[in-house]
Design a protein around this motif. Structure first.
Motif, PDB file in Angstrom:
ATOM      1  N   MET A  93       7.255  13.428   2.374  1.00  0.00           N
ATOM      2  CA  MET A  93       6.458  12.362   3.099  1.00  0.00           C
ATOM      3  C   MET A  93       7.051  12.427   4.620  1.00  0.00           C
ATOM      4  SD  MET A  93       4.109  10.997   1.602  1.00  0.00           S
ATOM      5  CE  MET A  93       3.720   9.527   2.310  1.00  0.00           C
ATOM      6  N   ALA A  94       8.552  12.268   4.666  1.00  0.00           N
ATOM      7  CA  ALA A  94       9.250  12.148   5.895  1.00  0.00           C
ATOM      8  C   ALA A  94       8.787  13.302   6.809  1.00  0.00           C
ATOM      9  CB  ALA A  94      10.703  12.178   5.477  1.00  0.00           C
ATOM     10  N   ALA A  95       8.877  14.493   6.424  1.00  0.00           N
ATOM     11  CA  ALA A  95       8.226  15.696   7.150  1.00  0.00           C
ATOM     12  C   ALA A  95       6.840  15.551   7.670  1.00  0.00           C
ATOM     13  CB  ALA A  95       8.306  16.872   6.427  1.00  0.00           C
ATOM     14  N   ALA A  96       5.955  14.979   6.614  1.00  0.00           N
ATOM     15  CA  ALA A  96       4.546  14.768   7.284  1.00  0.00           C
ATOM     16  C   ALA A  96       4.314  13.686   8.271  1.00  0.00           C
ATOM     17  CB  ALA A  96       3.626  14.581   6.072  1.00  0.00           C
ATOM     18  N   LEU A  97       5.045  12.560   8.068  1.00  0.00           N
ATOM     19  CA  LEU A  97       5.126  11.407   9.043  1.00  0.00           C
ATOM     20  C   LEU A  97       5.518  11.934  10.364  1.00  0.00           C
ATOM     21  CD1 LEU A  97       5.928   8.598   6.546  1.00  0.00           C
ATOM     22  CD2 LEU A  97       3.742   8.905   7.637  1.00  0.00           C
ATOM     23  N   LEU A  98       6.894  12.613  10.318  1.00  0.00           N
ATOM     24  CA  LEU A  98       7.507  12.916  11.618  1.00  0.00           C
ATOM     25  C   LEU A  98       6.736  13.944  12.523  1.00  0.00           C
ATOM     26  CD1 LEU A  98      11.256  13.272  10.379  1.00  0.00           C
ATOM     27  CD2 LEU A  98      10.395  11.842  12.079  1.00  0.00           C
ATOM     28  N   TYR A  99       6.008  14.859  11.493  1.00  0.00           N
ATOM     29  CA  TYR A  99       5.155  15.563  12.338  1.00  0.00           C
ATOM     30  C   TYR A  99       4.097  14.849  13.169  1.00  0.00           C
ATOM     31  CZ  TYR A  99       5.798  20.484  11.105  1.00  0.00           C
ATOM     32  OH  TYR A  99       6.442  21.878  11.024  1.00  0.00           O
ATOM     33  N   ARG A 133       2.448  19.799  -2.295  1.00  0.00           N
ATOM     34  CA  ARG A 133       1.766  18.624  -2.068  1.00  0.00           C
ATOM     35  C   ARG A 133       2.428  17.375  -2.453  1.00  0.00           C
ATOM     36  NH1 ARG A 133      -1.643  22.204  -1.374  1.00  0.00           N
ATOM     37  NH2 ARG A 133      -2.992  22.370   0.527  1.00  0.00           N
ATOM     38  N   ALA A 134       3.718  17.509  -3.275  1.00  0.00           N
ATOM     39  CA  ALA A 134       4.275  16.541  -3.856  1.00  0.00           C
ATOM     40  C   ALA A 134       4.729  15.397  -3.137  1.00  0.00           C
ATOM     41  CB  ALA A 134       5.586  17.176  -4.543  1.00  0.00           C
ATOM     42  N   THR A 135       4.370  14.209  -3.658  1.00  0.00           N
ATOM     43  CA  THR A 135       4.737  13.001  -3.039  1.00  0.00           C
ATOM     44  C   THR A 135       6.301  12.619  -3.238  1.00  0.00           C
ATOM     45  OG1 THR A 135       2.704  12.275  -3.215  1.00  0.00           O
ATOM     46  CG2 THR A 135       4.367  10.547  -2.383  1.00  0.00           C
ATOM     47  N   HIS A 136       7.369  13.579  -2.325  1.00  0.00           N
ATOM     48  CA  HIS A 136       8.686  13.509  -2.416  1.00  0.00           C
ATOM     49  C   HIS A 136       8.972  12.710  -1.046  1.00  0.00           C
ATOM     50  CE1 HIS A 136      12.804  14.482  -2.057  1.00  0.00           C
ATOM     51  NE2 HIS A 136      12.848  14.595  -3.296  1.00  0.00           N
ATOM     52  N   VAL A 159      -1.823  11.530   4.472  1.00  0.00           N
ATOM     53  CA  VAL A 159      -0.885  11.686   5.636  1.00  0.00           C
ATOM     54  C   VAL A 159      -1.321  13.166   6.185  1.00  0.00           C
ATOM     55  CG1 VAL A 159       1.238  12.090   6.382  1.00  0.00           C
ATOM     56  CG2 VAL A 159       0.926  10.280   4.472  1.00  0.00           C
ATOM     57  N   LEU A 160      -1.723  13.994   5.485  1.00  0.00           N
ATOM     58  CA  LEU A 160      -1.933  15.308   6.041  1.00  0.00           C
ATOM     59  C   LEU A 160      -3.087  15.391   6.724  1.00  0.00           C
ATOM     60  CD1 LEU A 160      -0.520  17.880   3.438  1.00  0.00           C
ATOM     61  CD2 LEU A 160       0.586  17.426   5.636  1.00  0.00           C
ATOM     62  N   ILE A 161      -4.344  14.583   6.348  1.00  0.00           N
ATOM     63  CA  ILE A 161      -5.612  14.738   6.703  1.00  0.00           C
ATOM     64  C   ILE A 161      -5.454  13.888   8.138  1.00  0.00           C
ATOM     65  CG2 ILE A 161      -8.014  13.447   6.475  1.00  0.00           C
ATOM     66  CD1 ILE A 161      -7.672  13.940   3.646  1.00  0.00           C
ATOM     67  N   VAL A 162      -4.626  12.721   8.025  1.00  0.00           N
ATOM     68  CA  VAL A 162      -4.408  11.946   9.388  1.00  0.00           C
ATOM     69  C   VAL A 162      -3.810  12.967  10.225  1.00  0.00           C
ATOM     70  CG1 VAL A 162      -3.561  10.116  10.540  1.00  0.00           C
ATOM     71  CG2 VAL A 162      -4.800   9.666   8.522  1.00  0.00           C
ATOM     72  N   LEU A 163      -2.826  13.908  10.057  1.00  0.00           N
ATOM     73  CA  LEU A 163      -2.371  14.771  10.921  1.00  0.00           C
ATOM     74  C   LEU A 163      -3.008  15.926  11.500  1.00  0.00           C
ATOM     75  CD1 LEU A 163       0.335  15.913  11.942  1.00  0.00           C
ATOM     76  CD2 LEU A 163       0.811  17.134   9.786  1.00  0.00           C
ATOM     77  N   LEU A 164      -4.021  16.209  10.710  1.00  0.00           N
ATOM     78  CA  LEU A 164      -4.882  17.229  11.027  1.00  0.00           C
ATOM     79  C   LEU A 164      -5.918  16.561  12.058  1.00  0.00           C
ATOM     80  CD1 LEU A 164      -6.620  19.916  10.973  1.00  0.00           C
ATOM     81  CD2 LEU A 164      -7.886  18.858   8.973  1.00  0.00           C
ATOM     82  N   ALA A 165      -6.352  15.423  11.841  1.00  0.00           N
ATOM     83  CA  ALA A 165      -7.125  14.814  12.812  1.00  0.00           C
ATOM     84  C   ALA A 165      -6.410  14.613  14.189  1.00  0.00           C
ATOM     85  CB  ALA A 165      -7.530  13.128  12.327  1.00  0.00           C
ATOM     86  N   MET A 184       0.724  -1.135   0.002  1.00  0.00           N
ATOM     87  CA  MET A 184      -0.073  -0.054  -0.040  1.00  0.00           C
ATOM     88  C   MET A 184       0.941   1.066  -0.198  1.00  0.00           C
ATOM     89  SD  MET A 184      -2.991   1.150   2.737  1.00  0.00           S
ATOM     90  CE  MET A 184      -1.743   1.731   3.931  1.00  0.00           C
ATOM     91  N   THR A 185       0.588   2.260  -0.879  1.00  0.00           N
ATOM     92  CA  THR A 185       1.338   3.313  -0.975  1.00  0.00           C
ATOM     93  C   THR A 185       0.401   4.415  -0.097  1.00  0.00           C
ATOM     94  OG1 THR A 185       0.420   3.918  -3.108  1.00  0.00           O
ATOM     95  CG2 THR A 185       2.620   2.691  -3.034  1.00  0.00           C
ATOM     96  N   LEU A 186       1.328   5.278   0.446  1.00  0.00           N
ATOM     97  CA  LEU A 186       0.330   6.600   0.817  1.00  0.00           C
ATOM     98  C   LEU A 186       0.633   7.929   0.182  1.00  0.00           C
ATOM     99  CD1 LEU A 186       1.594   6.151   4.932  1.00  0.00           C
ATOM    100  CD2 LEU A 186      -0.730   5.898   3.802  1.00  0.00           C
ATOM    101  N   ASP A 187      -0.384   8.516  -0.086  1.00  0.00           N
ATOM    102  CA  ASP A 187      -0.259   9.967  -0.751  1.00  0.00           C
ATOM    103  C   ASP A 187      -0.164  11.126   0.360  1.00  0.00           C
ATOM    104  OD1 ASP A 187      -3.207  11.370  -0.707  1.00  0.00           O
ATOM    105  OD2 ASP A 187      -3.194   9.283  -0.487  1.00  0.00           O
ATOM    106  N   ILE A 188       0.330  12.099   0.026  1.00  0.00           N
ATOM    107  CA  ILE A 188       0.746  13.407   0.974  1.00  0.00           C
ATOM    108  C   ILE A 188      -0.780  13.681   1.475  1.00  0.00           C
ATOM    109  CG2 ILE A 188       0.839  14.761  -0.571  1.00  0.00           C
ATOM    110  CD1 ILE A 188       2.941  14.649   2.351  1.00  0.00           C
TER     111      ILE A 188
END
Length: 379
Positions: A186-192, A179-182, A8-14, A1-5
């Protein structure tokens, strides 16, 4: 399964919204300024990520600039929290300046992608580094564990945020939009996600430390005057007396009693009586030196341990105290004076014995007509 940015950001918001709601529930509303700032920072974080996610559907320039303002504001509020929990922290002015310049520069350079990405990420990185400086500045009263946890989170986020800024500013083809899936994005969003949870845990520990310090202070001080209570005074006085015996230093103890305090209470009311006690406490605090101890010993009775002071020094302190009270008496609806008993520490004398001699001298001062200080007899 691949994650799009976006996911990840929606889950971060939640996660951010849940944290912003949970903190007031856990901590309550009646908290210190530092704790309130911590709660405000979590709300600002949630609003920042919400504004970023809805930006393209409303007004990308305005809403994403608002997002930057909220994120920058959250760092300012975190600094306020640290300043309250750790005492005075460095970085206030540059942090405030960056909190204004980061969203302003983002808004003004919005049409120049490389510039706005480099500018905004540089601004956020510098704000995180200022928070890191605030965390590592000396704070002996605070645990290193929660500070280390929050510091690690901030340093990690600062690193990936700076990396993302360099990519957008200088390697735009690899990171062509926010919102590029770089991998770095992605690491920044997940680390947040991780940082938000870890910082929340660390700062909740800081809040608990604050509550524990407050309870300890309440247990050691008199609630009306803020001076040491009798028990805490005794514990600290024993250490000072032991040191005086060890090195042969002089030490004196003044026990004093507010004259005709019952008349003040009966004639002007208990609120005025409380004000009289607070005035006496303020007078004592203004006249002592560093290293001296003051306590409200009970009722209208106060006790002062004068470190490295003989009877002559005690008499000078007594004169200063009476002069201070005379300067304040015009502001009061009643006279305010005291009777005192002054005793100098004798070889091998205990704190209790010193107190008894000072108390006996105080009794003689009252019997002699009040408004004076008597020296204790040597046992």
């Amino acid at each position: 399964m691949t994650l799009d940015i976006q996911t990840v950001l929606i889950v971060l918001l939640a996660n951010a919204v849940a944290t912003a709601i949970a903190l007031p529930v856990i901590m309550g509303w009646r908290v210190s300024l530092a704790a309130r700032a911590f709660q405000g920072a979590s709300v600002a974080q949630a609003l920042g990520w919400l504004a970023f996610l809805v930006a393209t559907r409303i007004d990308d320039r305005l809403m994403s600039s608002l997002s930057m303002a909220c994120l920058s504001g959250s760092f300012v509020l975190l600094w306020v929290a640290l300043n309250g929990w750790l005492s005075a922290r460095p970085g206030r002015v540059p942090l405030m300046v960056l909190a204004v310049l980061t969203p302003a520069g983002y808004f003004l350079s919005f049409d120049h992608y490389a510039l706005r990405v480099g500018w905004s990420n540089a601004g956020l990185t510098l704000q995180m580094l200022i928070l890191c400086a605030a965390l590592v500045a000396p704070a002996p009263q605070a645990s290193r564990r929660w500070r280390g946890l929050v510091l690690l989170c901030m340093l990690t986020l600062a690193a990936v945020t700076a990396w993302r800024g360099v990519l957008g500013a200088f390697f735009t083809a690899e990171y062509p939009f926010y919102r590029a899936t770089h991998p770095v994005n992605m690491a920044a969003a997940l680390l947040y996600h991780v940082a938000l949870a870890m910082c929340t845990i660390g700062l909740l520990v800081a809040w608990r430390e604050e509550a524990e310090r407050s309870l300890k202070q309440q247990a050691q001080t008199d609630g009306l005057t803020g001076l040491l209570n009798r028990q805490s005074f005794g514990e600290r006085a024993e250490k000072i007396v032991a040191t005086a015996h060890r090195y042969g230093d002089p030490l004196s103890l003044l026990m004093l009693d507010v004259d005709h305090f019952k008349r003040i209470n009966d004639g002007f009311g208990h609120a005025t009586g409380d004000d009289a006690l607070r005035t006496m406490a303020a007078a004592l605090s203004a006249c002592v030196r560093g290293g001296d101890l003051i306590s409200r010993h009970g009722g209208e009775e106060f006790c002062v341990l004068l470190n490295r002071a003989g009877l002559a020094d005690g008499d000078r302190f007594d004169d200063r105290l009476r002069a201070w009270l005379r300067s304040e008496v015009e502001k009061l609806p009643h006279a305010l004076d005291f009777s005192g008993g002054l005793a100098e520490l004798q070889p091998d004398e205990s704190v209790d014995a010193l107190l008894r001699r000072a108390d006996a001298a105080l009794y003689h001062a009252k019997a002699a007509g009040r408004g004076r200080t008597k020296h204790a007899d040597i046992a």
